[in-house]
Design a protein around this motif. Structure first.
Motif, PDB file in Angstrom:
ATOM      1  N   ARG A  30      20.773  52.862 -64.453  1.00  0.00           N
ATOM      2  CA  ARG A  30      20.130  53.552 -63.330  1.00  0.00           C
ATOM      3  C   ARG A  30      19.698  54.960 -63.722  1.00  0.00           C
ATOM      4  NH1 ARG A  30      20.887  57.320 -59.830  1.00  0.00           N
ATOM      5  NH2 ARG A  30      22.951  57.845 -60.678  1.00  0.00           N
ATOM      6  N   CYS A  32      19.128  56.189 -66.675  1.00  0.00           N
ATOM      7  CA  CYS A  32      18.071  56.168 -67.684  1.00  0.00           C
ATOM      8  C   CYS A  32      16.713  55.869 -67.057  1.00  0.00           C
ATOM      9  CB  CYS A  32      18.404  55.133 -68.759  1.00  0.00           C
ATOM     10  SG  CYS A  32      17.190  55.049 -70.097  1.00  0.00           S
ATOM     11  N   MET A  33      16.666  54.866 -66.193  1.00  0.00           N
ATOM     12  CA  MET A  33      15.397  54.483 -65.588  1.00  0.00           C
ATOM     13  C   MET A  33      14.866  55.575 -64.658  1.00  0.00           C
ATOM     14  SD  MET A  33      15.918  50.382 -64.911  1.00  0.00           S
ATOM     15  CE  MET A  33      14.162  50.085 -64.746  1.00  0.00           C
ATOM     16  N   GLU A  34      15.757  56.346 -64.060  1.00  0.00           N
ATOM     17  CA  GLU A  34      15.333  57.387 -63.129  1.00  0.00           C
ATOM     18  C   GLU A  34      15.041  58.723 -63.808  1.00  0.00           C
ATOM     19  OE1 GLU A  34      18.229  57.765 -60.060  1.00  0.00           O
ATOM     20  OE2 GLU A  34      17.828  55.787 -59.180  1.00  0.00           O
ATOM     21  N   CYS A  39      12.247  57.098 -72.395  1.00  0.00           N
ATOM     22  CA  CYS A  39      12.683  55.704 -72.452  1.00  0.00           C
ATOM     23  C   CYS A  39      11.701  54.757 -71.770  1.00  0.00           C
ATOM     24  CB  CYS A  39      14.071  55.564 -71.828  1.00  0.00           C
ATOM     25  SG  CYS A  39      15.326  56.523 -72.695  1.00  0.00           S
ATOM     26  N   SER A  40      10.569  55.257 -71.339  1.00  0.00           N
ATOM     27  CA  SER A  40       9.508  54.409 -70.781  1.00  0.00           C
ATOM     28  C   SER A  40       8.313  54.492 -71.715  1.00  0.00           C
ATOM     29  CB  SER A  40       9.125  54.877 -69.375  1.00  0.00           C
ATOM     30  OG  SER A  40      10.233  54.817 -68.513  1.00  0.00           O
ATOM     31  N   PRO A  70      10.996  43.024 -63.948  1.00  0.00           N
ATOM     32  CA  PRO A  70      11.890  43.527 -64.995  1.00  0.00           C
ATOM     33  C   PRO A  70      12.755  42.401 -65.556  1.00  0.00           C
ATOM     34  CG  PRO A  70      12.748  44.114 -62.844  1.00  0.00           C
ATOM     35  CD  PRO A  70      11.421  43.443 -62.596  1.00  0.00           C
ATOM     36  N   ALA A 152      13.662  45.749 -69.619  1.00  0.00           N
ATOM     37  CA  ALA A 152      14.389  46.788 -68.892  1.00  0.00           C
ATOM     38  C   ALA A 152      15.653  47.177 -69.630  1.00  0.00           C
ATOM     39  CB  ALA A 152      14.723  46.305 -67.482  1.00  0.00           C
ATOM     40  N   ARG A 223      16.269  50.558 -74.284  1.00  0.00           N
ATOM     41  CA  ARG A 223      17.668  50.746 -73.888  1.00  0.00           C
ATOM     42  C   ARG A 223      18.485  49.548 -74.379  1.00  0.00           C
ATOM     43  NH1 ARG A 223      14.244  50.745 -69.599  1.00  0.00           N
ATOM     44  NH2 ARG A 223      13.716  52.811 -68.737  1.00  0.00           N
ATOM     45  N   CYS A 236      19.900  54.634 -75.855  1.00  0.00           N
ATOM     46  CA  CYS A 236      18.507  54.645 -75.425  1.00  0.00           C
ATOM     47  C   CYS A 236      17.751  55.684 -76.243  1.00  0.00           C
ATOM     48  CB  CYS A 236      18.385  54.902 -73.926  1.00  0.00           C
ATOM     49  SG  CYS A 236      18.904  56.552 -73.392  1.00  0.00           S
TER      50      CYS A 236
END
Length: 259
Positions: A30, A32-34, A39-40, A70, A152, A223, A236
């Motif tokens: 969570r 990392c994605m936010e 990482c994108s 995802p 993801a 990740r 990541c």
């Protein structure tokens, strides 16, 4: 550092598959994605040709998934055991249902992790590439940058020499603790010592890390959650962390330093 009775790291779950461990993995994901812009870094948003769909009634192969869906990937050692594979004669059957009970332990536990993380799709090479179709294998194996780069999360069976070992390990009580007792004026003080060899022992010298093919999976994935012999590691593009020390640590594996 001085041990405090409130130290949350003392509450290790009995297994790396415990709710406590998987909850930490979910929280790492969570955050990392936010918060992690690096990482994108996927160059495109294409999906793999096939994904394993995890639905309420079981699992099946799907070739018609929405572009924004995802999904997780699995890094694992095949080893010498005979595992269930996708072949030309079971392709149609797998689109209806993949027999969960016939999957090896690593695959079954990867499905558990994927569900826990809130994802409904998973990519496993031996179940998503037709293994007795040379044309399909050549076409699909050439797309690994997209398969892993767009996932993801990558789930790494770091400690497993083959599919019979699984992801989860039972922890021996006290094995991961490294304490030093020092006498003082008010009695003994207990200090927690850093394990300088933990990263190398758990990640660099594992069965998975000995496979040259797996290097691309580790490098291409944005990740990765490593299921090691002792605890979970998070890796990541921005940080590396592990259960005993969930905050970032410095490691020998740096994305930017690789040619």
């Amino acid at each position: 550092s001085r041990i405090d009775s409130r130290d949350s790291s003392e509450g290790f779950g009995p297994s790396t598959g415990s709710n406590r461990s998987l909850s930490m993995a979910k929280e790492w994901l969570r955050r990392c994605m936010e918060d992690h812009s690096r990482c994108s870094r996927a160059a495109d948003h294409t999906l793999p040709t096939r994904l394993i769909e995890l639905h309420k009634g079981g699992i099946r192969l799907s070739s018609n998934v929405r572009m924004s869906t995802p999904y997780a990937t699995l890094s694992h050692c095949w080893g010498s055991i005979d595992i269930l594979k996708l072949k030309r004669d079971n392709l149609d059957l797998f689109h209806q249902q993949i027999p969960l009970q016939e999957l090896c332990k690593t695959f079954q536990e990867a499905i558990v992790v994927t569900r826990y993380l809130g994802l409904s799709h998973l990519w496993i090479d031996s179940l998503c590439i037709v293994q007795d179709d040379e044309e399909d294998w050549r076409r699909e194996s050439a797309t690994m940058s997209g398969v892993y780069g767009n996932s993801a999360i990558n789930i790494a069976a770091s400690n497993a020499k083959d599919g019979s070992c699984g992801l989860f390990v039972q922890r021996e009580a006290g094995k991961e603790r490294n304490y030093l007792s020092v006498p003082g004026q008010e009695g003994f003080k207990i200090f927690k010592m850093n394990d300088r060899h933990l990263y190398r022992r758990c990640l660099s010298k594992t069965p998975l890390s000995r496979r040259a093919w797996v290097f691309q999976e580790r490098y291409l994935a944005n990740r990765t959650i490593h299921f090691t012999a002792e605890q979970l590691f998070w890796e990541c593009c921005e940080i590396t962390a592990f259960e005993r020390c969930p905050e970032p640590i410095d490691t020998e594996f740096h994305y930017d330093s690789l040619p």
